[in-house]
Scaffold this active site. Structure first.
Site, mmCIF file in Angstrom:
data_model
loop_
_atom_site.group_PDB
_atom_site.id
_atom_site.type_symbol
_atom_site.label_atom_id
_atom_site.label_comp_id
_atom_site.label_asym_id
_atom_site.label_seq_id
_atom_site.Cartn_x
_atom_site.Cartn_y
_atom_site.Cartn_z
ATOM 1 N N VAL A 35 0.804 -1.224 0.000
ATOM 2 C CA VAL A 35 0.000 0.000 0.000
ATOM 3 C C VAL A 35 0.836 1.272 0.000
ATOM 4 O O VAL A 35 0.281 2.367 -0.060
ATOM 5 C CB VAL A 35 -1.021 0.028 1.157
ATOM 6 C CG1 VAL A 35 -2.038 -1.101 1.004
ATOM 7 C CG2 VAL A 35 -0.329 -0.018 2.508
ATOM 8 N N TYR A 46 1.797 3.349 22.555
ATOM 9 C CA TYR A 46 1.105 3.344 21.267
ATOM 10 C C TYR A 46 1.694 4.428 20.360
ATOM 11 O O TYR A 46 1.706 4.299 19.142
ATOM 12 C CB TYR A 46 -0.400 3.524 21.475
ATOM 13 C CG TYR A 46 -1.247 3.037 20.334
ATOM 14 C CD1 TYR A 46 -1.161 1.725 19.868
ATOM 15 C CD2 TYR A 46 -2.141 3.883 19.704
ATOM 16 C CE1 TYR A 46 -1.935 1.276 18.825
ATOM 17 C CE2 TYR A 46 -2.931 3.446 18.663
ATOM 18 C CZ TYR A 46 -2.824 2.147 18.223
ATOM 19 O OH TYR A 46 -3.602 1.704 17.180
ATOM 20 N N LYS A 49 -3.572 6.847 13.741
ATOM 21 C CA LYS A 49 -4.997 6.493 13.806
ATOM 22 C C LYS A 49 -5.869 7.740 13.864
ATOM 23 O O LYS A 49 -6.976 7.763 13.310
ATOM 24 C CB LYS A 49 -5.282 5.574 14.993
ATOM 25 C CG LYS A 49 -4.688 4.179 14.850
ATOM 26 C CD LYS A 49 -5.266 3.416 13.678
ATOM 27 C CE LYS A 49 -4.762 1.973 13.657
ATOM 28 N NZ LYS A 49 -5.348 1.190 12.557
ATOM 29 N N LEU A 74 -0.787 -9.901 14.914
ATOM 30 C CA LEU A 74 0.613 -9.732 14.541
ATOM 31 C C LEU A 74 1.029 -8.278 14.741
ATOM 32 O O LEU A 74 2.102 -7.996 15.264
ATOM 33 C CB LEU A 74 0.828 -10.164 13.089
ATOM 34 C CG LEU A 74 2.233 -10.003 12.520
ATOM 35 C CD1 LEU A 74 3.216 -10.872 13.297
ATOM 36 C CD2 LEU A 74 2.254 -10.362 11.041
ATOM 37 N N ALA A 75 0.158 -7.352 14.353
ATOM 38 C CA ALA A 75 0.479 -5.922 14.491
ATOM 39 C C ALA A 75 0.614 -5.521 15.955
ATOM 40 O O ALA A 75 1.530 -4.798 16.328
ATOM 41 C CB ALA A 75 -0.591 -5.081 13.810
#
Length: 184
Positions: free
Chosen positions: A43, A133, A140, A172-173
């Site tokens: 992507v 995070y 996000k 997985l992320a």
């Protein structure tokens, strides 16, 4: 889980993968769920996104649902202090985790049926600080803002777009986030 729910409700499925390592994880899922096909699509490449849209158009003609479940940040940017995020790491996270939705929507727009739906995955860390995070929370937040702007563009064609936050899930992320066990 999303793919399984769609399949249980009669959807035809196709799955993308960015590289051979992920292909090895995606193809068994596609086989298990009776996916029609899998295809490569990094992507971060407009050319690969365009090729993916062309392939999907060739195979199916149109699309009713597009699920954007893509995010990435460099491991070192998911630990320690946010202020130590590198410029390169910031750019990578924003490109993969937020801009990719814009690129996919642009490429797939001609294939999206009226009343089609675009879904993307977000997380509470876009609104509140979640320890470690870091850049992913900022990415996000950008993703959610992109959804609002895309809603205006796509809504004119009766195409819905939503960001869904399912909460912390072992994936997985998420395994790349330092201290995820505590978040979970």
């Amino acid at each position: 889980g999303i793919s399984k729910a769609f399949k249980e409700n009669g959807a035809s499925l196709a799955f993308r993968y960015p590289n051979e390592a992920i292909q090895k994880r995606v193809e068994p899922i596609s086989e298990e769920l009776g996916g029609d096909f899998t295809f490569p699509c990094d992507v971060t490449s407009d050319e690969q996104i365009a090729a993916a849209a062309a392939l999907v158009q060739e195979k199916w003609g149109t699309v009713d649902i597009l699920v954007h479940s893509v995010a990435f940040a460099q491991r070192e940017d998911l630990q320690g202090r946010f202020i130590d995020t590198s410029r390169k790491g910031f750019g990578v996270a924003m490109d993969v985790s937020a801009y990719s939705l814009v690129g996919l929507c642009r490429a797939f727009e001609p294939l999206l049926q009226p009343e089609a739906s675009v879904m993307t995955m977000t997380y509470y860390g876009s609104e509140k600080v979640v320890h470690n995070y870091n850049i992913m929370g900022v990415a996000k937040a950008a993703l959610e803002a992109s959804v609002r702007y895309l809603a205006v563009d796509l809504g004119k064609k009766s195409i819905r777009i939503n960001a869904i936050s399912a909460g912390p899930i072992k994936t997985l992320a998420s395994s790349g986030i330092s201290g995820f066990k505590d978040i979970f």
